[in-house]
Write a protein that holds these residues in place. Structure first.
Motif, short mmCIF file in Angstrom:
data_model
loop_
_atom_site.label_atom_id
_atom_site.label_comp_id
_atom_site.label_asym_id
_atom_site.label_seq_id
_atom_site.Cartn_x
_atom_site.Cartn_y
_atom_site.Cartn_z
N UNK A 24 -0.08 12.43 -12.16
CA UNK A 24 -1.12 12.11 -11.19
C UNK A 24 -2.35 13.00 -11.38
N UNK A 25 -2.62 13.40 -12.61
CA UNK A 25 -3.82 14.18 -12.89
C UNK A 25 -3.61 15.67 -12.82
N UNK A 26 -2.39 16.10 -13.05
CA UNK A 26 -2.04 17.52 -13.05
C UNK A 26 -2.33 18.16 -11.69
N UNK A 27 -1.71 17.61 -10.67
CA UNK A 27 -1.86 18.12 -9.30
C UNK A 27 -1.37 19.56 -9.24
N UNK A 28 -2.21 20.43 -8.73
CA UNK A 28 -1.86 21.84 -8.55
C UNK A 28 -1.99 22.26 -7.08
N UNK A 29 -2.95 21.67 -6.38
CA UNK A 29 -3.22 22.04 -5.00
C UNK A 29 -2.37 21.19 -4.05
N UNK A 30 -1.83 21.85 -3.03
CA UNK A 30 -1.10 21.11 -2.00
C UNK A 30 -1.77 21.37 -0.67
N UNK A 31 -1.76 20.35 0.18
CA UNK A 31 -1.30 18.99 -0.10
C UNK A 31 -2.36 18.20 -0.88
N UNK A 32 -1.89 17.30 -1.69
CA UNK A 32 -2.74 16.31 -2.35
C UNK A 32 -2.11 14.96 -2.11
N UNK A 33 -2.89 14.04 -1.56
CA UNK A 33 -2.37 12.73 -1.19
C UNK A 33 -3.19 11.64 -1.86
N UNK A 34 -2.48 10.67 -2.42
CA UNK A 34 -3.11 9.51 -3.06
C UNK A 34 -2.81 8.27 -2.23
N UNK B 179 0.88 -1.16 0.00
CA UNK B 179 0.00 0.00 0.00
C UNK B 179 0.92 1.22 0.00
N UNK B 180 0.61 2.18 -0.86
CA UNK B 180 1.49 3.34 -1.03
C UNK B 180 0.70 4.62 -0.85
N UNK B 181 1.31 5.56 -0.16
CA UNK B 181 0.78 6.92 -0.10
C UNK B 181 1.75 7.81 -0.87
N UNK B 182 1.22 8.60 -1.79
CA UNK B 182 2.00 9.59 -2.51
C UNK B 182 1.42 10.94 -2.13
N UNK B 183 2.26 11.77 -1.52
CA UNK B 183 1.83 13.06 -0.98
C UNK B 183 2.55 14.19 -1.71
N UNK B 184 1.79 15.00 -2.45
CA UNK B 184 2.36 16.18 -3.10
C UNK B 184 2.28 17.33 -2.11
N UNK B 185 3.41 18.00 -1.89
CA UNK B 185 3.49 19.01 -0.84
C UNK B 185 4.51 20.06 -1.23
#
Length: 169
Positions: free
Chosen positions: A128-138, A56-62
């Motif tokens: 990952x869907x053109x992440x612009x907002x932070x934080x965004x976590x998958x 299981x993986x969490x990917x966190x854009x920050x």
């Protein structure tokens, strides 16, 4: 004798409900597969989604300039420490506008225990869907499917329940 015509609003309601049921059934069958990307951590190590398959993986854009990101990081650390031994992997991806020296300094001073990757050209965020907002976590399951996307800080009790379900699955 002919049947009386149904009023238009009833026909419209039937069509709408049929369409809504179709969309509901269809959405339950679709999978959102995590992109097959390779992260480069701040030490230069490569980590591919393929390598993480089976966990299981969490990917966190920050970003270090994001107050919500900085505020949630202690809880992210606790989450990682709680579930890592059970199979959770975590990659924190610094946004392209975040200066690498800021990311390195933050990572070292806060002793982040998980992988921290840079995204200098923004291609990871785009994948990952053109992440612009932070934080965004998958949250990504063992099969590589995205099971949840959080925009903003997650509700950590709910996140932990989701992780426990996914790790145990």
């Amino acid at each position: 004798m002919d049947k009386p015509a149904r009023p238009q609003f009833i026909r419209n309601a039937v069509y709408f409900l049929s369409f809504a049921l179709f969309v509901f059934v269809l959405s339950g069958c679709s999978r959102q597969i995590a992109p097959n990307v390779t992260f480069t951590d701040i030490k230069g190590n490569k980590i591919s989604m393929e390598q993480l398959r089976g966990k299981v993986v969490m990917v966190n854009f920050w970003a270090t300039s994001c107050s919500t990101c900085v505020g949630e990081m202690p809880e992210m650390i606790k989450t990682y420490e709680k579930y890592h031994a059970q199979g959770l992997e975590f990659v924190a991806v610094a946004m392209s506008y975040d200066p690498p020296n800021y990311v390195l300094n933050y990572t070292e001073t806060r002793k982040l225990p998980f992988d921290v990757a840079l995204d200098p050209d923004g291609k990871l965020a785009q994948s990952f869907g053109d992440v612009k907002m932070t934080p965004t976590t998958f949250v990504i399951d063992k099969h590589g499917d995205i099971v949840k996307k959080y925009v903003g800080a997650p509700e950590f009790e709910e996140l932990h329940r989701l992780l426990e379900t996914q790790i145990g699955a």
